[in-house]
Each structure stands twice: as structure tokens, then as C-alpha cells.
Design an enzyme around this catalytic site. Structure first.
Site, short mmCIF file in Angstrom:
data_model
loop_
_atom_site.label_atom_id
_atom_site.label_comp_id
_atom_site.label_asym_id
_atom_site.label_seq_id
_atom_site.Cartn_x
_atom_site.Cartn_y
_atom_site.Cartn_z
CD GLN A 78 -44.79 -34.16 -13.46
OE1 GLN A 78 -44.43 -34.91 -14.86
NE2 GLN A 78 -43.68 -34.03 -12.60
CG PHE A 79 -51.15 -33.41 -9.34
CD1 PHE A 79 -50.76 -31.54 -8.32
CD2 PHE A 79 -50.64 -34.64 -9.14
CE1 PHE A 79 -50.91 -32.12 -7.24
CE2 PHE A 79 -50.16 -34.05 -8.10
CZ PHE A 79 -50.07 -33.53 -6.70
CB THR A 80 -45.82 -31.75 -9.54
OG1 THR A 80 -45.75 -32.64 -10.69
CG2 THR A 80 -46.41 -32.88 -8.34
#
Length: 146
Positions: A78-80
Site C-alpha cells: 500500500q504505497f499510499t
């Protein structure tokens, strides 16, 4: 690097409305590699995520890990989690590691967790895929590691 660890009774990952993977009792780990991270951090994060004592013992005290309860682990990239909202309302994701290297970090993290819990106890999403998660958080218990 950041990880969000949630104690769950179940977790399912959907891709294109189909169940891709699922776990029962255990932990969901949302994993994010950031610019400047190095490989040495991966082992530390894997150790923490697999050994966090967030499950209750017979006295109701959180003293057991996912390993202790023979639970499962769902690991989703989850790069966010690298998003920063200091100015304005749109998150700035420039702190996220570039995708090809982030994939290597994610895969290495999964590998390190498998060394502790075993291949059969680790499930994953698909790196960079659009996924939907169905999570039954228990507690709720959520720990942020960074």
C-alpha cells in the site's frame, strides 16, 4: 518503511470482484516502502510484525503474537501509506519508493515473514494491483510501525 498491522478475525483480498486470497484469525499487514529505505529495515519490520504481542492470553492480557496463536498473516502492498498532507488536501506520494524497487522490498518482506511463520501461514495481495479488502478487525487493534 511503514506497516499498519491490524488484528483480524478474517481478511479477504478481492481483485476484479473475485477472491484472490483470504485468511482467518491473524493479522493484516499493509506494507509501504519509502525512498531512502534500506534492506536492513526489512528484517526488523518482519520481526516486529510476526512477533507483536497483540492477541489476548487466557487472562485477557495482550501477550501473544500471531505466531503464538498459530494464526495467519495477510500482507498487502500500500504505497499510499507514504502520503503526506501537510499542505492542501491532496496527498503527496513523492516519498513512496519507485515501483520496481518497492516490489523487491515487498517481496523480500513477504519472504522474511514466511521464514518466521511458514509459507502456508502467509497470504498476499498483488503488488500494484487495484484491490478491495474485506476486513473483520478484532478489537479494533491497529498498530502503526514506522
Amino acid at each position: 518503511m511503514k506497516c499498519v498491522v491490524q488484528r483480524v478475525d478474517s481478511c479477504k483480498v478481492f481483485i476484479d470482484d473475485d477472491v484472490y486470497s483470504k485468511i482467518d484469525k491473524g493479522v493484516l499487514v499493509l506494507f509501504c516502502a519509502e525512498k531512502g529505505d534500506d534492506y536492513d529495515k526489512i528484517k526488523w519490520f518482519a520481526d516486529k510484525c510476526t512477533n507483536l504481542r497483540i492477541f489476548s492470553d487466557e487472562n485477557g492480557k495482550m501477550s501473544l503474537s500471531v505466531k503464538d496463536i498459530d494464526g495467519e498473516m495477510m500482507i498487502v502492498s500500500q504505497f499510499t501509506l507514504a502520503g503526506v498532507v501537510k499542505k492542501g488536501r491532496r496527498p503527496d506520494f513523492t516519498g513512496a519508493m519507485e515501483p520496481e524497487l518497492a516490489r523487491e522490498f515487498y517481496e523480500k518482506f513477504v519472504e522474511e515473514c514466511k521464514k518466521v511463520l511458514g509459507d502456508d501461514k502467509i497470504k498476499t495481495g498483488v503488488f500494484a494491483a487495484s484491490m478491495k479488502l474485506d476486513i473483520l478487525n478484532n478489537g479494533p487493534v491497529t498498530i502503526i510501525l514506522q
